[in-house]
Design an enzyme around this catalytic site. Sequence first.
Site, PDB file in Angstrom:
ATOM      1  N   GLY A  12     -86.818   3.355  22.892  1.00 28.25           N
ATOM      2  CA  GLY A  12     -87.651   2.268  23.272  1.00 28.25           C
ATOM      3  C   GLY A  12     -87.126   0.912  22.701  1.00 28.25           C
ATOM      4  O   GLY A  12     -87.688   0.097  22.724  1.00 28.25           O
ATOM      5  N   ARG A  91     -86.334  10.263  34.289  1.00 30.03           N
ATOM      6  CA  ARG A  91     -86.767  11.131  35.201  1.00 30.03           C
ATOM      7  C   ARG A  91     -86.520  10.478  36.634  1.00 30.03           C
ATOM      8  O   ARG A  91     -86.269   9.047  36.628  1.00 30.03           O
ATOM      9  CB  ARG A  91     -88.318  11.388  35.275  1.00 30.03           C
ATOM     10  CG  ARG A  91     -88.665  12.742  34.787  1.00 30.03           C
ATOM     11  CD  ARG A  91     -90.177  12.736  34.549  1.00 30.03           C
ATOM     12  NE  ARG A  91     -90.223  13.737  33.699  1.00 30.03           N
ATOM     13  CZ  ARG A  91     -89.980  15.073  33.349  1.00 30.03           C
ATOM     14  NH1 ARG A  91     -89.536  15.413  34.824  1.00 30.03           N
ATOM     15  NH2 ARG A  91     -90.207  15.862  32.565  1.00 30.03           N
ATOM     16  N   HIS A 109     -78.591   1.157  33.247  1.00 34.19           N
ATOM     17  CA  HIS A 109     -77.987   2.341  33.012  1.00 34.19           C
ATOM     18  C   HIS A 109     -76.628   1.845  32.084  1.00 34.19           C
ATOM     19  O   HIS A 109     -76.244   0.963  31.954  1.00 34.19           O
ATOM     20  CB  HIS A 109     -77.267   2.636  34.464  1.00 34.19           C
ATOM     21  CG  HIS A 109     -76.296   3.829  34.379  1.00 34.19           C
ATOM     22  ND1 HIS A 109     -76.958   5.227  34.096  1.00 34.19           N
ATOM     23  CD2 HIS A 109     -75.022   4.009  34.008  1.00 34.19           C
ATOM     24  CE1 HIS A 109     -75.916   5.912  34.325  1.00 34.19           C
ATOM     25  NE2 HIS A 109     -74.939   5.390  34.052  1.00 34.19           N
TER      26      HIS A 109
END
Length: 200
Positions: A12, A91, A109
């Site tokens: 995180g 996911r 990404h």
Amino acid sequence: MKSFTVFVSGSGTNLQAIINKVKEGYIKAELSLVVSDNSNAYALKRAENAEIETAVFNFKKFNSKRNFENAILKKLKEKNIDFIVLAGFMRVLSPKFINKYPDKILNIHPALLPSFKGTHGIKDAYEYGVKVTGPTVHFVTENVDSGPIIIQKAVEIKENDTLESLEEKIHKAEHQIFPEAIKLFVEEKLKVKGKKVIIS
Ligand code: GAR
């Protein structure tokens, strides 16, 4: 004010950068929910420390991906969520889920898309031997890691870089461009035209 959620699975650090930028008033939106598929994610601690509501959806406790996603969607509706930020959420969301929030899901990404898609973007670039890599923020569409690109930042790979030093550089760049992209989105400065994002 727009209300948003951040989806996480791990440490995180991107979530933390976003929390800080919301607190500073750089991102003028309410971060009203942090969603995780992993109850052990350190990201949940970061959310709790910032007094942000959290919701954990353990994939294994649902008997299908559809039920898993429906439970998340129900929660987002309850919280009146306007847009979603995927910050290390590991996911793949189904087309049905994505179509509920068209051009309203942002993902980061850790490689310069369309190169090095998938779950090991930093390592794959490092091992390939490219001289330049860096993070990409993009809108999420049905095709994984292929949606319209909002911001990218080049990071050089030097000969003395290790995988760890490269990871550090990529994360630093991520913490800069992700809040920047979210700010642009919140201020309605992003227009999707086909594959392109026009920034006004
Ligand atoms: C980030 O480097 C992000 O780009 C990557 O996971 C990391 C999460 O770090 N995402 C992906 O690889 C998605 N395919 P964080 O939990 O410290 O923000």
